[in-house]
Each structure stands twice: as C-alpha cells, then as structure tokens.
Motif scaffolding. Sequence first.
Motif, PDB file in Angstrom:
ATOM      1  N   CYS A 267      -5.998  15.006  14.378  1.00 44.10           N
ATOM      2  CA  CYS A 267      -6.767  16.188  13.997  1.00 44.10           C
ATOM      3  C   CYS A 267      -7.338  16.013  12.582  1.00 44.10           C
ATOM      4  O   CYS A 267      -7.082  14.999  11.928  1.00 44.10           O
ATOM      5  N   HIS A 268      -8.063  16.998  12.099  1.00 39.12           N
ATOM      6  CA  HIS A 268      -8.648  16.982  10.753  1.00 39.12           C
ATOM      7  C   HIS A 268      -7.529  17.007   9.705  1.00 39.12           C
ATOM      8  O   HIS A 268      -6.488  17.654   9.942  1.00 39.12           O
ATOM      9  N   ILE A 269      -7.739  16.368   8.565  1.00 38.25           N
ATOM     10  CA  ILE A 269      -6.700  16.322   7.531  1.00 38.25           C
ATOM     11  C   ILE A 269      -6.303  17.706   7.012  1.00 38.25           C
ATOM     12  O   ILE A 269      -5.216  17.892   6.492  1.00 38.25           O
ATOM     13  N   ALA A 270      -7.208  18.679   7.152  1.00 39.88           N
ATOM     14  CA  ALA A 270      -6.906  20.027   6.639  1.00 39.88           C
ATOM     15  C   ALA A 270      -6.263  20.928   7.688  1.00 39.88           C
ATOM     16  O   ALA A 270      -5.929  22.068   7.394  1.00 39.88           O
ATOM     17  N   SER A 271      -6.149  20.436   8.936  1.00 44.94           N
ATOM     18  CA  SER A 271      -5.723  21.338  10.026  1.00 44.94           C
ATOM     19  C   SER A 271      -4.488  20.853  10.770  1.00 44.94           C
ATOM     20  O   SER A 271      -4.165  19.665  10.760  1.00 44.94           O
ATOM     21  N   LEU A 272      -3.871  21.795  11.469  1.00 45.22           N
ATOM     22  CA  LEU A 272      -2.820  21.461  12.442  1.00 45.22           C
ATOM     23  C   LEU A 272      -2.934  22.464  13.599  1.00 45.22           C
ATOM     24  O   LEU A 272      -2.216  23.451  13.684  1.00 45.22           O
TER      25      LEU A 272
END
Length: 290
Positions: A267-272
């Motif tokens: 996923c995106h580094i800013a998200s989970l």
Amino acid sequence: MDNDKKGKKRIRRINVKRITKTVKKLFIEANTVLGKDVVEALRKSLSQEESATGKQVLEKIMENADIACRCKMPICQDTGLAVLFVEIGQDVHIVGGDLYAAIEEGVRQAYADGYLRKSVCDPLTRKNTQDNTPAIIHVDIVAGDRLKIIAMPKGGGSENMSAAKMLTPAAGSDGIKKFVLETVEQAGANPCPPVIIGVGIGGSLEEACILAKKALLRPVGEANGKDERLAQMEKELYTGINDLGIGPGGLGGRVTTLSVNVEMMPCHIASLPVAVNIQCHVARHKEETI
Ligand code: SF4
C-alpha cells in the motif's frame, strides 16, 4: 488455444450464450448446494461447541443445508446480491454479444427460473429492480485462453456488518487485529454466525474491500499459504473472535467463526487500508472454467 498452420497463436472464441448459461447454472447451484468445505467445518464445529443451545443451532444449520441440497431449495430466503469474479484469458475473444449483458442475463434467468428471491433495489426509492440485476461484476484479465466465472450470492445481513477503515501506518498488525475484532463484536448476532471473516489489508480503500471479498473464496479453514505472518494473524483472530462468545445464531457459545482468511498487498507509505468482509454460515460460491 491452438496454433494455426503458420505456428501463430489463435484467439479462442467463446460465445456469450455459453457465458449466460454458465452464470445461470452457477447461481442456482450456489444458492442450493453449500460447499463441502463449509459443511465439513460446520460438522467439526459441533464437537468444539460447548453450549447446548449453540450445538442445537449448528445441528439445525446443517439439517437446513442438507434439505436445501436434496430438495433443490435455496439454503436461505436471502438469495443474495449477485457478485461475480470473472477471469478472462488475454487470448479469449468474446463473440455473439456483450460480456456484461451476457452475465446480467445469466443472473436474470437464474433468479427467475431458480425461484430465487430478487433482492436488488434502488437505494433511495427502495423500488425493486425485479430481476436481481445489476450484478456486481469484477473482471481480471489473466494469461491464457480460458474464462473463469465465480458466482457468489452475498446475503445482505452479513454484508451490512462489514467495514473498511484507513488506519495509520503506526497502527500496524495490532491495530488491524483490533479493528477486525471490534467489527465482529459490534456485528454480534446480525450476520448470522458462525461467520467466515475475509480480511483485506493494503492496496487502496477499494482494493482492500475487493481483497477482503476475494479472501472469502478461499476454502474454509485453509490457512494463507503465501505469507506466514498472515497465517499467524488468521490463527490469532480465529481464537480472539471465538473468545467473544457470540456463538451460533448469536445465542452464546464457543463457535462464532469457522475461519478467518486474510489477504494482503502493498500500500501507500502514508496508509494502512483494512477491510473486513463478513460472510454468514451460508457461504455460497461456485465456479466454472470455460
Ligand atoms: S446473513 Fe446469510 S444466513 Fe443470514 S439471512 Fe442473510 S444470507 Fe441468510
């Protein structure tokens, strides 16, 4: 796929009529015949259940599934929203019409000729569309010259209790487990337990939801064989959910879930992103490859 005389690959043609026929057959079958894995998991759960009422509920669930199969009757009155996963080989050419229209026609025929309840309506007026369409169709293009159709009638009660959340990356594995447990606890008796829990981790908001639904297609009780971390998480969640004591039918007991299936992608580094798709004990899906 065959090669022609010059050794070039030939595109395989599949007529839409065959697709309609297959979709119709799969939805009728899925609604009347519970998968062997689910039946086996229910049978096993009977020996794990400590509550007398819980045992009784499990026996009734199994008896109901048996009658449905023998009498070719729907396992549940809620014959579901028609969800499909379709894998199309890149060497397939669909001929004779439109793929989506062919699938919708298969759903229409299945719900009419199979005497299945039509459960689809306009979200605002609540007016029934009368033929259980539109279907929810997920299409993946894959290698090869085959076409795989998975039909998954999804009941409203369990779908209603499903949830998705964008966690912060710092929430980590503990945050994911907490969210899954809270979702199942809040659902209580509503999704007709014992349930099967599909968890999708990663991707984007919508991809996590699709992963969670695809996780429900894995045979009940089969651990994630690709990632040991996920297999471990499945075990912990299975124990944690059964410790909630919701029990069969929500009447208390040991057996709240038959299986927890977790799937994951980057996923995106800013998200989970995390999605929890709850499936009731009427865990229906049938597939065929053309
Ligand atoms: S959640 Fe499942 S068992 Fe309950 S009413 Fe819906 S389809 Fe039937």
